[in-house]
Structures are given as structure tokens and as C-alpha cells.
Design a protein around this motif. Structure first.
Motif, short mmCIF file in Angstrom:
data_model
loop_
_atom_site.label_atom_id
_atom_site.label_comp_id
_atom_site.label_asym_id
_atom_site.label_seq_id
_atom_site.Cartn_x
_atom_site.Cartn_y
_atom_site.Cartn_z
N GLY A 69 -34.93 44.86 26.72
CA GLY A 69 -33.70 45.53 27.16
C GLY A 69 -33.14 46.49 26.14
O GLY A 69 -32.12 47.13 26.39
N ASP A 70 -33.79 46.62 24.98
CA ASP A 70 -33.29 47.46 23.90
C ASP A 70 -33.54 48.95 24.15
O ASP A 70 -34.51 49.34 24.82
CB ASP A 70 -33.94 47.08 22.57
CG ASP A 70 -33.27 45.88 21.92
OD1 ASP A 70 -32.25 45.41 22.45
OD2 ASP A 70 -33.78 45.41 20.89
N ILE A 71 -32.71 49.75 23.52
CA ILE A 71 -32.84 51.21 23.53
C ILE A 71 -33.37 51.66 22.17
O ILE A 71 -33.00 51.11 21.13
CB ILE A 71 -31.48 51.88 23.80
CG1 ILE A 71 -30.92 51.42 25.16
CG2 ILE A 71 -31.60 53.41 23.76
CD1 ILE A 71 -31.80 51.74 26.34
N GLU A 105 -34.12 56.21 24.86
CA GLU A 105 -34.84 55.67 26.01
C GLU A 105 -35.06 54.17 25.83
O GLU A 105 -35.11 53.66 24.71
CB GLU A 105 -36.19 56.38 26.14
CG GLU A 105 -36.92 56.05 27.44
CD GLU A 105 -38.12 56.95 27.70
OE1 GLU A 105 -38.77 56.77 28.74
OE2 GLU A 105 -38.40 57.83 26.85
N ASN A 106 -35.20 53.46 26.93
CA ASN A 106 -35.52 52.04 26.85
C ASN A 106 -36.87 51.85 26.18
O ASN A 106 -37.82 52.60 26.44
CB ASN A 106 -35.53 51.43 28.25
CG ASN A 106 -36.06 50.01 28.26
OD1 ASN A 106 -37.25 49.78 28.46
ND2 ASN A 106 -35.19 49.05 28.02
N ASP A 148 -37.19 46.89 32.02
CA ASP A 148 -36.25 47.47 31.05
C ASP A 148 -34.95 46.68 30.89
O ASP A 148 -33.88 47.25 30.71
CB ASP A 148 -35.95 48.92 31.43
CG ASP A 148 -35.33 49.06 32.81
OD1 ASP A 148 -35.11 48.02 33.48
OD2 ASP A 148 -35.06 50.20 33.23
N HIS A 149 -35.06 45.36 30.94
CA HIS A 149 -33.89 44.52 30.66
C HIS A 149 -34.38 43.20 30.06
O HIS A 149 -35.56 42.90 30.06
CB HIS A 149 -33.07 44.27 31.93
CG HIS A 149 -33.87 43.66 33.05
ND1 HIS A 149 -34.46 44.41 34.05
CD2 HIS A 149 -34.19 42.37 33.35
CE1 HIS A 149 -35.10 43.63 34.90
NE2 HIS A 149 -34.94 42.38 34.49
#
Length: 223
Positions: free
Chosen positions: A37-39, A57-58, A79-80
Motif C-alpha cells: 500500500g506504500d507510495i 506512484e504506488n 495497491d493496498h
């Protein structure tokens, strides 16, 4: 054998695993999934497999795009941060694959979720990496039917009651800083890749690989 490699956490160690894993999957029917989930941030340029154009971006999405561009459509991204039973739902799409869980996370709450997932599956390989600044270890557990070889990290010692990433404030996550050492992350990633390579050649070794400065050993469990 067809495997689906699920890399949970694509930061210091996980991004390097994800970067090199596709090379092992060439000419196989195996696939991979990246979960984080990090950017991507500027500070990640030092020890993670990202470039300047990835900032903002993820992480899972950024890596999956590169992998699918260079190696064909073999990588899915989530993406989480994972929640309980989410991987079990995800695996319904990969019924013909043997799941390989690869934990590269920095919190025990997520490790507990991964171990829960492992226990629910009839067949699974779980490779869990954890490290401090200069040393770390990789737990490898192989499960087939009623037989399990190797110990889960949670069976070896009691987990500290830390927080899952979804429970942390933005300030708390930022305060975690960039304390891991680049060389340590490289060594940990290489150890994980070595176990995956052994698996693909039918030589997987359950047990614990211990990585220290200038040293690495593998301890095979007693039967």
C-alpha cells in the motif's frame, strides 16, 4: 509445476526480490503478484528498486508495470495493505497454481495475517524475510496435505504486538525512517531468490537461513 509467487511488501527487500524474480520465471508457467500500500518516495531511491519517475506512484503498481513490460504479462499488483483472508480470495484466480507466499514486511501484524493464510491452505510454501540494520533471517516452511516441514516464525517466538500499516498514522509511518542498510537488503533479497531458485529446481530447503555481516548460514529443521 505452476506456482504463483505472492510478494507481500515491496520495500527494501521485497522490491529487490520482485525485480529479480521474473528472470527465474522465464520459460515457466508461473506468475507473480505484488502487494503493497506504500507510495514511492524520494528516500526510496537509496535502497529500493525504484527510479525518480516512480515517485508518487504506488510501489506494487510501479514494479508490476516494469515487469510486464520487460517479461510479458506475468505480474499482478494489489495497491493496498492486505487484510485477513484477502490472499485466500485472490488465490481463487490461481487454482491451478501452487501458492508461494513471500513475506518482506516490517510489522508482525502482517506476518500474523500471512501465517493465518498459510494455515488455511492445503499446499503452500511460505518464505518469510525479516532483518534489522545489519542482519536478518529467512524462515522457509513447506506444506503439502497433512505434512508440514519447517517452523513458522510465530512458532519459533512470540510476536510483538505492533500495528498493521492500516492502523498507523502517516506521521508514524514517516517516523519509521530509512534505517535499514542497503547491503543488508541486498543480501536478504538474494537469500530469498536463492530459495525460490531451489524451489523451481525441486530442491527447496525448509528451515531458517541466518544472514549476518560477512556471513550466511542455513539451518535445516530436525525431523
Amino acid at each position: 509445476m505452476k506456482y504463483v509467487f505472492i510478494v507481500v511488501g515491496v520495500g527494501g527487500t521485497g522490491s529487490l526480490v520482485a525485480r529479480d524474480l521474473p528472470k527465474l520465471l522465464i520459460h515457466t508457467n508461473s506468475e507473480m503478484v505484488l502487494i503493497d500500500g506504500d507510495i514511492v518516495e524520494e528516500k526510496n531511491m537509496v535502497r529500493q528498486a525504484y527510479q525518480q519517475h516512480d515517485i508518487g506512484e504506488n510501489k506494487a503498481n510501479a514494479l508490476a508495470k516494469k515487469i510486464n513490460t520487460f517479461y510479458g504479462n506475468i505480474c499482478e499488483s494489489v495497491d493496498h495493505y492486505i487484510t485477513k483472508d484477502e490472499i485466500l480470495e485472490l488465490l481463487k484466480k490461481y487454482e491451478q497454481h501452487i501458492p508461494v507466499l513471500i513475506g518482506c514486511v516490517d510489522n508482525n501484524k502482517t506476518r500474523i495475517l500471512l501465517e493465518h493464510t498459510f494455515k488455511q491452505l492445503d499446499e503452500c510454501i511460505y518464505i518469510d524475510s525479516a532483518n534489522s540494520e545489519y542482519e536478518g533471517n529467512v524462515y522457509v516452511v513447506v506444506k503439502s496435505g497433512q505434512e508440514t516441514v519447517g517452523k513458522l516464525r510465530g512458532d519459533a517466538y512470540k510476536f510483538d504486538l505492533d500495528k498493521h500499516p492500516t492502523e498507523k498514522s502517516c506521521e508514524a509511518q514517516a517516523a519509521a525512517g530509512n534505517t535499514q542498510y542497503m547491503v543488508t537488503n541486498l543480501k536478504m533479497a538474494n537469500m530469498v531468490i536463492e530459495h525460490i531458485s531451489a524451489l523451481l529446481h525441486g530442491e527447496i530447503k525448509a528451515g531458517v537461513s541466518v544472514v549476518k555481516r560477512f556471513e550466511a548460514i542455513h539451518i535445516v529443521p530436525k525431523h
